[in-house]
Design a protein around this motif. Structure first.
Motif, mmCIF file in Angstrom:
data_model
loop_
_atom_site.group_PDB
_atom_site.id
_atom_site.type_symbol
_atom_site.label_atom_id
_atom_site.label_comp_id
_atom_site.label_asym_id
_atom_site.label_seq_id
_atom_site.Cartn_x
_atom_site.Cartn_y
_atom_site.Cartn_z
ATOM 1 N N GLY A 49 0.362 -1.410 -0.001
ATOM 2 C CA GLY A 49 -0.245 0.031 0.341
ATOM 3 C C GLY A 49 0.798 1.736 -0.052
ATOM 4 O O GLY A 49 0.226 2.574 -0.142
ATOM 5 N N GLU A 50 2.394 1.229 0.543
ATOM 6 C CA GLU A 50 3.094 2.452 0.429
ATOM 7 C C GLU A 50 3.032 2.966 -1.267
ATOM 8 O O GLU A 50 3.359 1.408 -2.288
ATOM 9 N N PRO A 51 3.811 4.434 -1.547
ATOM 10 C CA PRO A 51 3.898 4.875 -2.519
ATOM 11 C C PRO A 51 5.124 3.799 -3.868
ATOM 12 O O PRO A 51 5.533 3.115 -2.709
ATOM 13 N N MET A 52 4.802 3.529 -5.154
ATOM 14 C CA MET A 52 5.720 2.846 -5.930
ATOM 15 C C MET A 52 6.922 3.338 -5.375
ATOM 16 O O MET A 52 6.981 4.455 -5.307
ATOM 17 N N THR A 53 7.964 2.508 -5.459
ATOM 18 C CA THR A 53 9.652 3.193 -5.193
ATOM 19 C C THR A 53 10.348 4.358 -6.612
ATOM 20 O O THR A 53 9.307 3.838 -8.104
ATOM 21 N N GLY A 54 10.733 4.801 -7.070
ATOM 22 C CA GLY A 54 11.136 5.717 -7.953
ATOM 23 C C GLY A 54 11.436 4.294 -9.265
ATOM 24 O O GLY A 54 11.769 5.189 -9.976
ATOM 25 N N ALA A 55 12.206 3.146 -8.789
ATOM 26 C CA ALA A 55 12.436 2.679 -9.784
ATOM 27 C C ALA A 55 11.474 2.184 -10.615
ATOM 28 O O ALA A 55 11.054 1.755 -11.851
ATOM 29 N N GLN A 56 10.551 1.889 -9.560
ATOM 30 C CA GLN A 56 9.119 0.899 -10.250
ATOM 31 C C GLN A 56 9.079 2.212 -11.122
ATOM 32 O O GLN A 56 7.879 1.888 -12.111
ATOM 33 N N ALA A 57 8.041 3.297 -10.243
ATOM 34 C CA ALA A 57 7.778 4.792 -11.535
ATOM 35 C C ALA A 57 8.837 4.917 -12.926
ATOM 36 O O ALA A 57 7.840 5.143 -13.923
ATOM 37 N N SER A 58 9.850 4.676 -12.879
ATOM 38 C CA SER A 58 10.585 5.404 -13.834
ATOM 39 C C SER A 58 10.249 4.159 -15.233
ATOM 40 O O SER A 58 10.013 4.296 -16.254
ATOM 41 N N TYR A 59 10.278 3.082 -14.564
ATOM 42 C CA TYR A 59 10.078 1.384 -14.971
ATOM 43 C C TYR A 59 8.879 1.786 -16.005
ATOM 44 O O TYR A 59 8.204 1.900 -17.524
ATOM 45 N N LEU A 60 7.559 2.117 -15.708
ATOM 46 C CA LEU A 60 5.934 2.149 -15.282
ATOM 47 C C LEU A 60 6.195 3.073 -16.433
ATOM 48 O O LEU A 60 5.725 3.115 -17.490
ATOM 49 N N LYS A 61 6.857 4.282 -16.124
ATOM 50 C CA LYS A 61 6.586 5.244 -17.415
ATOM 51 C C LYS A 61 7.100 5.003 -18.975
ATOM 52 O O LYS A 61 6.405 5.426 -19.886
ATOM 53 N N THR A 62 8.059 4.153 -18.587
ATOM 54 C CA THR A 62 8.802 3.727 -20.200
ATOM 55 C C THR A 62 8.350 2.512 -20.131
ATOM 56 O O THR A 62 7.143 2.851 -22.220
ATOM 57 N N LEU A 63 7.520 1.861 -19.777
ATOM 58 C CA LEU A 63 6.330 0.978 -20.684
ATOM 59 C C LEU A 63 4.876 1.329 -20.771
ATOM 60 O O LEU A 63 4.625 1.516 -21.932
ATOM 61 N N SER A 64 4.932 2.468 -19.855
ATOM 62 C CA SER A 64 3.983 3.196 -20.768
ATOM 63 C C SER A 64 3.599 3.884 -22.009
ATOM 64 O O SER A 64 2.543 4.207 -22.852
ATOM 65 N N GLU A 65 5.272 4.673 -22.365
ATOM 66 C CA GLU A 65 5.126 5.213 -23.032
ATOM 67 C C GLU A 65 4.917 4.410 -24.738
ATOM 68 O O GLU A 65 4.586 4.535 -25.277
ATOM 69 N N GLU A 66 5.933 3.235 -24.712
ATOM 70 C CA GLU A 66 5.693 1.938 -25.195
ATOM 71 C C GLU A 66 4.629 1.179 -25.779
ATOM 72 O O GLU A 66 3.912 1.137 -26.857
ATOM 73 N N ALA A 67 3.403 1.439 -24.702
ATOM 74 C CA ALA A 67 2.040 0.824 -24.614
ATOM 75 C C ALA A 67 1.356 1.790 -24.966
ATOM 76 O O ALA A 67 0.031 1.092 -25.375
ATOM 77 N N ASN A 68 1.250 2.808 -24.809
ATOM 78 C CA ASN A 68 0.423 4.149 -25.616
ATOM 79 C C ASN A 68 -0.374 3.814 -24.617
ATOM 80 O O ASN A 68 -1.700 4.582 -24.963
#
Length: 75
Positions: free
Chosen positions: A29-48
């Motif tokens: 339930g804690e905020p996502m980590t910086g590493a998660q945020a960075s990777y998720l942002k990259t994946l989100s961009e790739e997946a539109n």
């Protein structure tokens, strides 16, 4: 001293609980980590898909898995 067999002791297996359902994480339930945020942002961009910076650790992990499947990065 316990006579419990080593196979029943999860601490006897350093990676035995490495793959755990994010819903079962004690810190999920804690905020996502910086590493998660960075990777998720990259994946989100790739997946539109839109990046949601408000996801918690558990939800971010699930979204990463989903987007890895969608983008082929999880293979």
């Amino acid at each position: 001293m316990s006579t419990q067999p080593i196979d029943d002791n999860p601490k006897a297996h350093p990676t035995g609980n490495a793959v755990k359902d994010p819903d079962d994480w004690t810190t999920g339930g804690e905020p996502m980590t910086g590493a998660q945020a960075s990777y998720l942002k990259t994946l989100s961009e790739e997946a539109n898909e839109e990046f949601n910076p408000e996801l918690n650790k558990a939800d971010a992990s699930k979204k990463i898995d989903e987007l890895q499947d969608k983008t082929g990065r999880g293979e």
